[in-house]
Design a protein around this motif. Structure first.
Motif, PDB file in Angstrom:
ATOM      1  N   ARG A 130       0.860  -1.190   0.000  1.00 22.78           N
ATOM      2  CA  ARG A 130       0.000   0.000   0.000  1.00 22.78           C
ATOM      3  C   ARG A 130       0.894   1.236   0.000  1.00 22.78           C
ATOM      4  N   ALA A 131       0.299   2.349  -0.353  1.00 21.04           N
ATOM      5  CA  ALA A 131       1.064   3.596  -0.405  1.00 21.04           C
ATOM      6  C   ALA A 131       1.149   4.241   0.976  1.00 21.04           C
ATOM      7  N   ILE A 132       2.332   4.692   1.326  1.00 22.93           N
ATOM      8  CA  ILE A 132       2.521   5.470   2.545  1.00 22.93           C
ATOM      9  C   ILE A 132       2.026   6.877   2.241  1.00 22.93           C
ATOM     10  N   LYS A 133       1.214   7.427   3.121  1.00 25.20           N
ATOM     11  CA  LYS A 133       0.621   8.740   2.866  1.00 25.20           C
ATOM     12  C   LYS A 133       1.656   9.852   2.857  1.00 25.20           C
ATOM     13  N   GLN A 134       2.525   9.892   3.856  1.00 30.53           N
ATOM     14  CA  GLN A 134       3.516  10.954   3.915  1.00 30.53           C
ATOM     15  C   GLN A 134       4.793  10.395   4.523  1.00 30.53           C
ATOM     16  N   LEU A 135       5.892  10.605   3.841  1.00 29.33           N
ATOM     17  CA  LEU A 135       7.191  10.178   4.325  1.00 29.33           C
ATOM     18  C   LEU A 135       7.992  11.427   4.656  1.00 29.33           C
ATOM     19  N   ILE A 136       8.447  11.530   5.881  1.00 26.18           N
ATOM     20  CA  ILE A 136       9.166  12.721   6.341  1.00 26.18           C
ATOM     21  C   ILE A 136      10.647  12.363   6.503  1.00 26.18           C
ATOM     22  N   PRO A 137      11.506  12.860   5.604  1.00 26.90           N
ATOM     23  CA  PRO A 137      12.929  12.554   5.697  1.00 26.90           C
ATOM     24  C   PRO A 137      13.644  13.492   6.679  1.00 26.90           C
ATOM     25  N   VAL A 138      14.531  12.913   7.483  1.00 27.12           N
ATOM     26  CA  VAL A 138      15.366  13.657   8.421  1.00 27.12           C
ATOM     27  C   VAL A 138      16.789  13.130   8.233  1.00 27.12           C
ATOM     28  N   PHE A 139      17.683  14.000   7.748  1.00 28.69           N
ATOM     29  CA  PHE A 139      19.030  13.543   7.417  1.00 28.69           C
ATOM     30  C   PHE A 139      20.119  14.437   7.998  1.00 28.69           C
ATOM     31  N   HIS A 140      21.301  13.825   8.131  1.00 28.35           N
ATOM     32  CA  HIS A 140      22.541  14.525   8.464  1.00 28.35           C
ATOM     33  C   HIS A 140      23.536  14.203   7.359  1.00 28.35           C
ATOM     34  N   GLU A 141      24.553  15.037   7.238  1.00 27.62           N
ATOM     35  CA  GLU A 141      25.582  14.781   6.231  1.00 27.62           C
ATOM     36  C   GLU A 141      26.961  15.081   6.782  1.00 27.62           C
ATOM     37  N   ILE A 142      27.930  14.427   6.172  1.00 37.42           N
ATOM     38  CA  ILE A 142      29.338  14.727   6.380  1.00 37.42           C
ATOM     39  C   ILE A 142      29.890  14.962   4.976  1.00 37.42           C
ATOM     40  N   PRO A 143      29.914  16.228   4.553  1.00 38.39           N
ATOM     41  CA  PRO A 143      30.186  16.554   3.140  1.00 38.39           C
ATOM     42  C   PRO A 143      31.492  16.007   2.579  1.00 38.39           C
ATOM     43  N   GLU A 144      32.584  16.071   3.335  1.00 39.75           N
ATOM     44  CA  GLU A 144      33.864  15.629   2.768  1.00 39.75           C
ATOM     45  C   GLU A 144      33.909  14.123   2.511  1.00 39.75           C
ATOM     46  N   HIS A 145      32.968  13.378   3.085  1.00 43.44           N
ATOM     47  CA  HIS A 145      32.877  11.937   2.833  1.00 43.44           C
ATOM     48  C   HIS A 145      31.702  11.593   1.918  1.00 43.44           C
ATOM     49  N   HIS A 146      30.993  12.618   1.439  1.00 47.54           N
ATOM     50  CA  HIS A 146      29.832  12.406   0.558  1.00 47.54           C
ATOM     51  C   HIS A 146      28.827  11.464   1.216  1.00 47.54           C
ATOM     52  N   PHE A 147      28.688  11.607   2.514  1.00 50.68           N
ATOM     53  CA  PHE A 147      27.928  10.671   3.337  1.00 50.68           C
ATOM     54  C   PHE A 147      26.679  11.326   3.922  1.00 50.68           C
ATOM     55  N   PHE A 148      25.560  10.635   3.741  1.00 46.14           N
ATOM     56  CA  PHE A 148      24.284  11.049   4.318  1.00 46.14           C
ATOM     57  C   PHE A 148      23.758   9.897   5.172  1.00 46.14           C
ATOM     58  N   HIS A 149      23.167  10.224   6.291  1.00 46.52           N
ATOM     59  CA  HIS A 149      22.500   9.202   7.097  1.00 46.52           C
ATOM     60  C   HIS A 149      21.293   9.830   7.761  1.00 46.52           C
ATOM     61  N   GLY A 150      20.306   9.004   7.982  1.00 44.33           N
ATOM     62  CA  GLY A 150      19.114   9.540   8.616  1.00 44.33           C
ATOM     63  C   GLY A 150      17.999   8.536   8.663  1.00 44.33           C
ATOM     64  N   ALA A 151      16.796   9.092   8.680  1.00 43.97           N
ATOM     65  CA  ALA A 151      15.610   8.260   8.780  1.00 43.97           C
ATOM     66  C   ALA A 151      14.477   8.891   7.993  1.00 43.97           C
ATOM     67  N   CYS A 152      13.545   8.054   7.610  1.00 44.59           N
ATOM     68  CA  CYS A 152      12.305   8.517   7.000  1.00 44.59           C
ATOM     69  C   CYS A 152      11.193   8.102   7.945  1.00 44.59           C
ATOM     70  N   LEU A 153      10.424   9.085   8.366  1.00 41.56           N
ATOM     71  CA  LEU A 153       9.366   8.874   9.348  1.00 41.56           C
ATOM     72  C   LEU A 153       8.003   8.957   8.677  1.00 41.56           C
ATOM     73  N   SER A 154       7.035   8.257   9.242  1.00 36.59           N
ATOM     74  CA  SER A 154       5.668   8.329   8.738  1.00 36.59           C
ATOM     75  C   SER A 154       4.718   7.839   9.816  1.00 36.59           C
ATOM     76  N   HIS A 155       3.527   8.413   9.832  1.00 36.23           N
ATOM     77  CA  HIS A 155       2.485   7.920  10.739  1.00 36.23           C
ATOM     78  C   HIS A 155       2.025   6.532  10.316  1.00 36.23           C
ATOM     79  N   ASP A 156       2.296   6.165   9.063  1.00 37.41           N
ATOM     80  CA  ASP A 156       1.897   4.859   8.544  1.00 37.41           C
ATOM     81  C   ASP A 156       2.848   3.735   8.952  1.00 37.41           C
TER      82      ASP A 156
END
Length: 136
Positions: free
Chosen positions: A68-94
């Motif tokens: 089924r489709a998730i109604k809303q996905l809320i991304p929350v990320f951090h980055e470390i630019p010199e390593h081209h690295f992103f990490h985080g989470a995607c949150l949803s009430h679903d």
């Protein structure tokens, strides 16, 4: 080899995706990322085209897994630019739990994990959809 380069190697090469995820969570528990001066929150995710593409992949795959489709996905990320690295989470009430996401922009490869009755992990690539798509 520093911890982020080791994590990248795990993300790209590991056959068992729990290996890079466990290593990532160990680094998080050790507060390793916050000790890096350039580590910062991504305040406007919509200004990062590549990160928006990552979120779209995560949403598409999660929709398929849930059937089924998730109604809303809320991304929350951090980055470390010199390593081209992103990490985080995607949150949803679903979703019961957030989706953990690790992504290296220089190799255009990442992993995301869902937690629920079981943990599902997936490696993905922005190179070509079929190149590295592996579900575990």
């Amino acid at each position: 080899m520093n911890c982020i380069e080791q994590l990248k190697r795990y993300v790209v090469q590991s056959k068992d995706l729990s290996e890079p995820l466990n290593y990532f969570f160990d680094l998080t528990d050790a507060d390793a990322f916050s000790k890096i001066k350039s580590h910062r929150a991504v305040k406007q995710i919509n200004q990062h085209n590549e990160l928006m593409a990552v979120v779209q992949i995560v949403q598409k795959e999660t929709n398929e897994r849930l059937g089924r489709a998730i109604k809303q996905l809320i991304p929350v990320f951090h980055e470390i630019p010199e390593h081209h690295f992103f990490h985080g989470a995607c949150l949803s009430h679903d979703l019961v739990m957030p989706l953990a996401v690790i992504y290296f922009a220089d190799v255009k490869t990442g992993i995301f994990a869902t937690a629920g009755r079981q943990t599902d992990m997936m490696r993905f690539s922005l190179m070509k959809q079929a190149d590295m798509k592996e579900k575990h």
